[in-house]
Design a protein around this motif. Structure first.
Motif, PDB file in Angstrom:
ATOM      1  N   PRO A 109      73.541 -30.915  24.588  1.00 37.94           N
ATOM      2  CA  PRO A 109      74.894 -30.947  23.998  1.00 37.94           C
ATOM      3  C   PRO A 109      75.349 -32.370  23.701  1.00 37.94           C
ATOM      4  O   PRO A 109      74.973 -33.318  24.404  1.00 37.94           O
ATOM      5  N   SER A 110      76.158 -32.522  22.676  1.00 39.73           N
ATOM      6  CA  SER A 110      76.688 -33.838  22.339  1.00 39.73           C
ATOM      7  C   SER A 110      77.702 -34.312  23.366  1.00 39.73           C
ATOM      8  O   SER A 110      77.838 -35.518  23.616  1.00 39.73           O
ATOM      9  N   TYR A 111      78.434 -33.358  23.959  1.00 37.76           N
ATOM     10  CA  TYR A 111      79.472 -33.700  24.922  1.00 37.76           C
ATOM     11  C   TYR A 111      79.316 -32.894  26.207  1.00 37.76           C
ATOM     12  O   TYR A 111      78.975 -31.699  26.178  1.00 37.76           O
ATOM     13  N   LEU A 112      79.617 -33.530  27.320  1.00 36.13           N
ATOM     14  CA  LEU A 112      79.856 -32.850  28.590  1.00 36.13           C
ATOM     15  C   LEU A 112      81.309 -33.121  28.963  1.00 36.13           C
ATOM     16  O   LEU A 112      81.734 -34.279  28.984  1.00 36.13           O
ATOM     17  N   VAL A 113      82.071 -32.076  29.224  1.00 31.46           N
ATOM     18  CA  VAL A 113      83.462 -32.246  29.646  1.00 31.46           C
ATOM     19  C   VAL A 113      83.557 -31.700  31.072  1.00 31.46           C
ATOM     20  O   VAL A 113      83.395 -30.500  31.303  1.00 31.46           O
ATOM     21  N   ILE A 114      83.807 -32.596  32.009  1.00 27.76           N
ATOM     22  CA  ILE A 114      83.721 -32.273  33.431  1.00 27.76           C
ATOM     23  C   ILE A 114      85.076 -32.511  34.098  1.00 27.76           C
ATOM     24  O   ILE A 114      85.756 -33.500  33.808  1.00 27.76           O
ATOM     25  N   GLY A 165      81.085 -36.935  28.983  1.00 27.95           N
ATOM     26  CA  GLY A 165      79.771 -37.523  28.764  1.00 27.95           C
ATOM     27  C   GLY A 165      79.419 -37.457  27.285  1.00 27.95           C
ATOM     28  O   GLY A 165      79.563 -36.411  26.647  1.00 27.95           O
ATOM     29  N   HIS A 166      78.976 -38.566  26.724  1.00 29.52           N
ATOM     30  CA  HIS A 166      78.604 -38.657  25.309  1.00 29.52           C
ATOM     31  C   HIS A 166      77.088 -38.818  25.218  1.00 29.52           C
ATOM     32  O   HIS A 166      76.538 -39.774  25.781  1.00 29.52           O
ATOM     33  N   PHE A 167      76.426 -37.912  24.516  1.00 28.59           N
ATOM     34  CA  PHE A 167      74.976 -38.030  24.392  1.00 28.59           C
ATOM     35  C   PHE A 167      74.618 -39.278  23.590  1.00 28.59           C
ATOM     36  O   PHE A 167      75.090 -39.462  22.459  1.00 28.59           O
ATOM     37  N   ARG A 168      73.819 -40.106  24.192  1.00 28.83           N
ATOM     38  CA  ARG A 168      73.507 -41.417  23.638  1.00 28.83           C
ATOM     39  C   ARG A 168      72.777 -41.299  22.304  1.00 28.83           C
ATOM     40  O   ARG A 168      71.832 -40.529  22.179  1.00 28.83           O
TER      41      ARG A 168
END
Length: 387
Positions: A109-114, A165-168
């Motif tokens: 995923p491009s983003y993780l929102v935790i 989290g932003h996928f690098r």
């Protein structure tokens, strides 16, 4: 964008993400009661679903641009045993990242929102939060975080840390800080204005738990929790008697509460009123700020009706009154608790059909706050995993 709702609960992430225009493609939740509410509220037919994050294989998951998860906080919360990631529940964070490790780079995923409790930042001297950052770095994510208080958008004081989290390599844009309307300084810097919590009874100053606080109707509720142990639902003071009625119902005559007989007021002076009870004196004097128990008004054996500057033990009924601005005290209803998390009345009534009040209280306490999620979700831009 498409999102996967992990540790879904009753769908706080689902509602916030959907409101921002994103589409759910699957959900994971182990608690059968929370699953019942989730399935009653949302259109889940055709969505991927599983019960236990530990049994999921990467190959079975649908592609999603965003993974949302508020992993269990019991081992991290200041109210818990402070085991941190060594605890069985909070270590489920790594069960989630294990699945991401098994995905191909292009499918991550491009983003993780935790989301988690604020104590995540400091537990075990901050080393657990460092472990979280290292883990995200190893699976390809740069991260940013902020502590957001639900009181900025709803009348509930609930500080939680939100991590994005932003996928690098995909160039996702920065999310924090989230600017609140009317809260920017002249220099354009973020400022944080928090509403004052107005308590009719401050439990912390009386040596008990903050969950026993009683707030005024125009104040802010204390943080919702899962109400373990019973009788820990938030309390609110609501209007009961006007001064005029008190003056008219004195000198031994009765005043009424919703048409029912209540106390006998033996006398009244400028400082307080005398409340009849079964003691040698025959009464106790109640002053502004004291609590009064109004159960069994005609009993000849009841004692301890007056609580000086604090509420008596609250039960499941509405038995408490107080002379503070002529108010009485009652619990918040399950519906009010759901409103404090940003759910609609329609959503609550759907869940109410499949769950008991005790479960509804617990579910509200476990949920993330919908408008906070929405504020984050609307700042996420498509960077391409799904077509």
């Amino acid at each position: 964008m498409k999102f996967l709702d992990l540790f879904a609960g009753i769908g706080g992430f689902h509602s916030g993400m959907e409101k921002a225009g994103h589409k759910c493609v699957g959900y994971v939740e182990i608690d059968k009661f929370a699953r019942a509410s989730y399935q009653a509220i949302y259109k889940t037919e055709g969505l991927y679903t599983a019960n236990d994050i530990r049994t999921i294989r990467a190959s079975e998951l649908p592609k999603a641009d965003i993974w949302c998860f508020g992993f269990p906080c019991q081992d991290i919360s200041v109210a818990g045993k402070q085991e941190g990631f060594a605890g069985a529940r909070s270590s489920l964070f790594f069960a989630t990242t294990r699945i991401i490790r098994d995905l191909k780079q292009e499918d991550r995923p491009s983003y993780l929102v935790i989301e988690n409790v604020k104590n995540l930042l400091s537990i075990n001297a901050g080393f657990d939060f460092l472990k979280l950052q290292i883990e995200l770095d190893e699976i390809g994510y740069d991260c940013e975080w902020d502590v957001l208080d639900t009181a900025e958008v709803l009348p509930q004081h609930r500080e939680r840390v939100y991590i994005v989290g932003h996928f690098r390599g995909r160039g996702t844009r920065k999310v924090f800080p989230i600017r609140r309307e009317g809260q920017n300084s002249a220099k354009g810097k973020e400022i944080n204005i928090k509403p004052k919590i107005k308590r009719a009874f401050d439990a912390r100053k009386n040596g008990t738990y903050g969950s026993q606080d009683v707030v005024y109707p125009n104040g802010i509720s204390n943080t919702l929790n899962t109400m373990t142990g019973g009788n820990r639902e938030p309390k609110i003071a609501i209007p009961c008697l006007t001064p005029d009625r008190v003056k008219k119902r004195q000198n031994g005559r009765r005043f009424k509460n919703n048409g029912e007989p209540a106390f006998t007021l033996n006398t009244q002076d400028r400082n307080g009123i005398l409340i009849k009870e079964a003691t040698n004196k025959g009464y106790k004097e109640a002053h502004i700020g004291d609590a009064i128990n109004i159960s069994q008004p005609n009993s000849k054996t009841r004692r301890g009706r007056v609580g000086y500057k604090k509420a008596n033990t609250l039960t499941t009924g509405e038995e408490q009154a107080t002379l503070t601005k002529d108010m009485r005290i009652r619990k918040l209803t399950p519906l009010e608790c759901w409103r404090l998390q940003g759910f609609t009345d329609e959503q609550f009534h759907k869940a109410e059909k499949v769950n008991s009040n005790s479960q509804l209280y617990k579910q509200a306490g476990n949920s993330v706050s919908v408008p906070v999620v929405y504020a984050i979700a609307e700042k996420l831009e498509f960077k391409g995993v799904t077509s």
